[in-house]
Design an enzyme around this catalytic site. Structure first.
Site, PDB file in Angstrom:
ATOM      1  N   ASP A   1       0.850  -1.170   0.000  1.00 22.86           N
ATOM      2  CA  ASP A   1       0.000   0.000   0.000  1.00 22.86           C
ATOM      3  C   ASP A   1       0.900   1.238   0.000  1.00 22.86           C
ATOM      4  OD1 ASP A   1      -3.094   0.501   0.601  1.00 22.86           O
ATOM      5  OD2 ASP A   1      -1.919   2.107   1.498  1.00 22.86           O
TER       6      ASP A   1
ATOM      7  N   GLU B   1      -4.540   2.683  -4.382  1.00 22.20           N
ATOM      8  CA  GLU B   1      -3.082   2.634  -4.241  1.00 22.20           C
ATOM      9  C   GLU B   1      -2.601   1.297  -3.700  1.00 22.20           C
ATOM     10  OE1 GLU B   1      -4.580   4.653  -0.419  1.00 22.20           O
ATOM     11  OE2 GLU B   1      -5.185   4.427  -2.496  1.00 22.20           O
TER      12      GLU B   1
END
Length: 822
Positions: A693, A737
């Site tokens: 992430d 993301e």
């Protein structure tokens, strides 16, 4: 009256006079390193509409000062200067006196406190290499070579540049900052060069030093010229090339040829781009797009090239850089975006899997004499080419033309307001120069030269739904068939199928309307255009009813009295990357083609084939001639099925690909992970799953904008692609993301080391993120789970990796947390 005359003369001056004029000051221009700096800057200047004046000081700092004074006095708009032999502040004083904005490049000042827009207001910014890092990077890469050769002790010869220059001083400092931590490296000799940093000088130094220290097995040189001089000395002494490890800085073409050979050589470089970046900064500043909010001090990255990495850089080095859009790198269209002043960004954006465009001197000269060329286009032939309602040239061929025009640095002007018949006649009269897309026919070869085909589609038979399958073109004998007048299909049917009655339509839309209304029996043409027009016009009663023996191969065509242009155009087409071609194809064909595939037709054909074959098996002894004919029909039907399956596979590929990053999407992740679990269980090997992430990415988007956020996601995805290159490696964008990785065959410790390399590679991208609490650059947190697959499910693996990711975030982010499930 006199004032009016002067005003009239001023208004009559060519527009080029009004272009921004920038002066570039270089210490010398004859060396390959400075030639690269100048040529890259000239490529940028052409894009930005800047008139670039290059001043060569002939290795004399006082001459450079006089040149700066002269240029400022003449009213230059901006200057690019360097702190050559410590005269930088004197140059700033001159620019300040004449109020000329200036950018420092290549060689900076020793003091870190001497900054743009402090003492000198017209010194607006700087872009310089990290020469200190370059010196240490070169030493590091030489040591890697030494380890590969299993050298236990290293006796290094250091050949410095002109130590009056700050760049030489900083490179030397970087070297010793690295060497001080390497006790097995001994500097057994060190020499300095003069202002020229010449090869002959380095050769002489090596010969002298080797006599004093015959155990020298490594040469660190402040430039490639110096390193190559040492290599020449080795040859003169008959020293085996593999016995001494050499390296230099500058990326000289000759040095890179040595890198590709078996000689243990390393070259560090990339800073020849700085003058071009300085032009971008000056142009933005002069046009009111001040860059101070981002920074006033920019740094150009330096990269090491060895025989493993040279392939990555080869397409960029030695190019003419026409494919780069320097305007897109400025803030002209989006003042809030960040600059991408790095070669890796250029490689990812403009050079992926591409070939270098190498033109001869004659071809370059020809293009300069012909900066404008005229295109012979069909203004209603989608998806290949057409003119939209805003009078803009569009289509697949138009996209190819845009790239080629940019790469060649010329303007290609389409014949927008001419009918196809007028275009053909005008090209025969040499009033038009290039056909962007044209099928090769004997008639056309009389006055045109053709490139190799760059697009190819089957030529099929289109009918309305009421008609049955058409076995071949002979089945249309005596019937009226639509073709477009002047098209290749028109010429082919006239010559090879004279018994077919031709209805010569104005365009494809006219031809398909005739088929739809029943005025003609069929339309013969390429499937891409037919499918596009059927979708656009909403013809739901049309179908593919049969195949022809012809393919529709499109080439570019050039008037045959200009053979040099034909050569140039072929080279430009060859230089296009597969990614560029795929992007054009998917933009115009794949998405639309999905709606044009008639799968009911496929099943009808298959069932009809089975029925016919069953009957034929019973009546073989009576109907042998008919059997041969029907077998031919089956072959043609299979060709159609194969074409449809091919297009279907393209659509399926799009369905598993993330459109932004090009990675696999979550849908494909859901398909792949269960398969990999089963495969790893069968093979009894380790399987690893990673969730990563991007740290504080919401804050990045909020402050830098979503456009820049998307660009950084693409950069991270490209990093994942670079590292995940084995057949058993998979990388996914799971959403937003969040990314995922699957790989096998690595033990828990090996897997953690592999993922740590990826984490560091993302951090090393040096993507600025001032709003992150983890770092000043964009970083990512990783949750890794490795298992030997003792009956764990997909959900359990995801949960374990997600827990590890949570721990990584809780512990400060920008790290890898791993778990082992046995």
């Amino acid at each position: 009256m006199k004032t009016q005359i002067i005003l009239f003369l001023c208004l009559s001056l060519p527009l080029q006079v009004l272009a921004t004029e920038i002066a570039l000051f270089v210490p010398r221009s004859e060396t390959a390193a400075w030639q690269s700096q100048i040529q890259f800057a000239q490529a940028a200047a052409e894009d930005l509409g800047i008139e670039l004046r290059v001043y060569d000081a002939n290795n004399q700092s006082q001459a450079m000062l006089k040149q700066v004074e002269q240029a400022c006095k003449q009213g230059i708009d901006g200057i690019l200067f360097m702190n050559y032999e410590q005269v930088g502040e004197q140059i700033l004083s001159i620019a300040e006196r004449y109020k000329v904005p200036s950018i420092l490049y290549n060689t900076g000042f020793v003091s870190d406190d001497f900054l743009p827009r402090t003492k000198y207001q017209y010194w607006i910014g700087s872009i310089t290499p990290n020469d200190q890092k370059a010196g240490s990077l070169l030493a590091e890469q030489l040591l890697i070579k030494a380890k590969a050769q299993k050298l236990e002790s290293i006796n290094m010869l250091v050949i410095n540049g002109n130590m009056q220059e700050v760049s030489a001083q900083q490179r030397n400092y970087g070297l010793y900052q690295y060497v001080i931590h390497q006790p097995h490296i001994s500097v057994v000799g060190e020499v300095d060069s003069g202002p020229n940093w010449s090869r002959e000088e380095a050769k002489s130094h090596f010969l002298e030093q080797f006599q004093l220290n015959p155990k020298i097995n490594m040469v660190w040189a402040a430039s490639d010229s110096l390193a190559l001089g040492a290599l020449e000395a080795m040859k003169e002494l008959s020293i085996p090339e593999s016995s001494i490890i050499l390296g230099g800085i500058d990326w000289l073409p000759e040095a890179l040829e040595v890198v590709k050979s078996d000689v243990p050589y390393v070259s560090v470089g990339g800073h020849f781009t700085e003058a071009a970046w300085g032009l971008v900064l000056l142009e933005d500043y002069l046009k009111g797009n001040d860059f101070a909010a981002e920074s006033t001090q920019f740094s150009s990255s330096m990269y090491a090239i060895n025989n493993q990495s040279i392939g990555m850089f080869q397409s960029f080095i030695g190019d003419n850089w026409q494919r780069i859009d320097f305007r897109a790198l400025s803030k002209a269209n989006e003042s809030g975006k960040l600059y991408h002043f790095s070669i890796t960004y250029l490689l990812d954006t403009y050079y992926q899997n591409s070939n270098i465009l190498k033109l001869t001197d004659r071809e370059v000269a020809w293009l300069k004499q012909h900066p404008y060329l005229r295109l012979a286009i069909d203004n209603d032939w989608p998806p290949f080419e057409y003119v939209d309602e805003d009078k803009i040239y569009q289509g697949m061929a138009a996209d190819y033309i845009k790239i080629i025009a940019k790469r060649l640095g010329i303007e290609l002007l389409p014949s927008i307001d001419m009918s196809w018949a007028e275009v053909v006649e005008a090209s025969k009269r040499r009033e038009l120069d290039i056909y962007p897309a044209l099928a090769i026919t004997p008639n056309r070869k009389e006055y045109l030269n053709f490139t190799l085909p760059y697009l190819s589609f089957p030529m099929l038979i289109i009918t309305n739904q009421e008609r049955h399958y058409i076995a071949d073109l002979n089945s249309l004998n005596g019937k009226e068939v639509a073709v477009v007048k002047g098209y290749a299909s028109n010429e082919l049917l006239q010559e090879n199928h004279p018994e077919i009655i031709l209805y010569e339509a104005r365009n494809v839309a006219d031809a398909l309307e005739a088929v739809s209304t029943g005025r003609v029996a069929a339309y013969v043409g390429n499937i891409a255009t037919a499918n596009y027009v059927m979708t656009r016009e909403g013809y739901t009663n049309l179908k593919v009813a049969g195949a022809t023996p012809y393919r529709f191969d499109l080439s570019m065509a050039v008037r045959n009295d200009w053979p040099v242009l034909h050569s140039i155009l072929q080279k430009a087409l060859d230089s296009l990357s597969e990614e560029e071609k795929k992007a054009i194809y998917s933009r115009w064909i794949t998405v639309r083609y999905e709606h044009g595939v008639d799968y009911n037709l496929v099943w009808k054909i298959v069932l009809a084939a089975l029925l016919v074959l069953a009957l034929l098996s019973y009546w073989t002894h009576k109907l042998s001639n008919l059997n041969l004919k029907l077998n031919n029909e089956v072959t043609e039907r299979k060709q159609i099925e194969q074409q449809l399956r091919h297009e279907k596979s393209k659509i399926e590929k799009l369905s598993i690909t993330d459109p932004l990053t090009g990675l696999f999407n979550r849908r494909h992740y859901n398909q792949i992970l269960p398969d990999e679990i089963r495969r790893a269980q069968r093979a009894e090997e380790w399987l690893s799953f990673v969730i990563l992430d991007v740290d504080y990415f919401k804050q990045y988007n909020d402050n830098y904008g979503h456009h820049n956020g998307d660009s950084q996601l693409i950069s991270i995805a490209n990093t994942l692609k670079t590292h995940c290159h084995r057949a058993s490696d998979f990388s996914f964008r799971l959403g937003g993301e969040e990314f995922g990785l699957i790989f096998s065959g690595l033990s828990p410790s090996q897997a953690e080391k592999f993922v740590e390399q990826i984490r560091k590679a993302i951090e090393d991208l040096q993507l600025e993120h001032k709003y992150s609490k983890a770092s000043t650059v964009l970083t990512a947190s990783f949750g890794l789970v490795t298992t030997n697959m003792r009956a764990y499910s997909m959900e359990q693996l995801y949960e374990a990796a997600d827990d590890a990711l949570y721990s990584a975030k809780e512990n400060g982010r920008n790290q890898v947390v791993s778990k082992v499930m046995e």
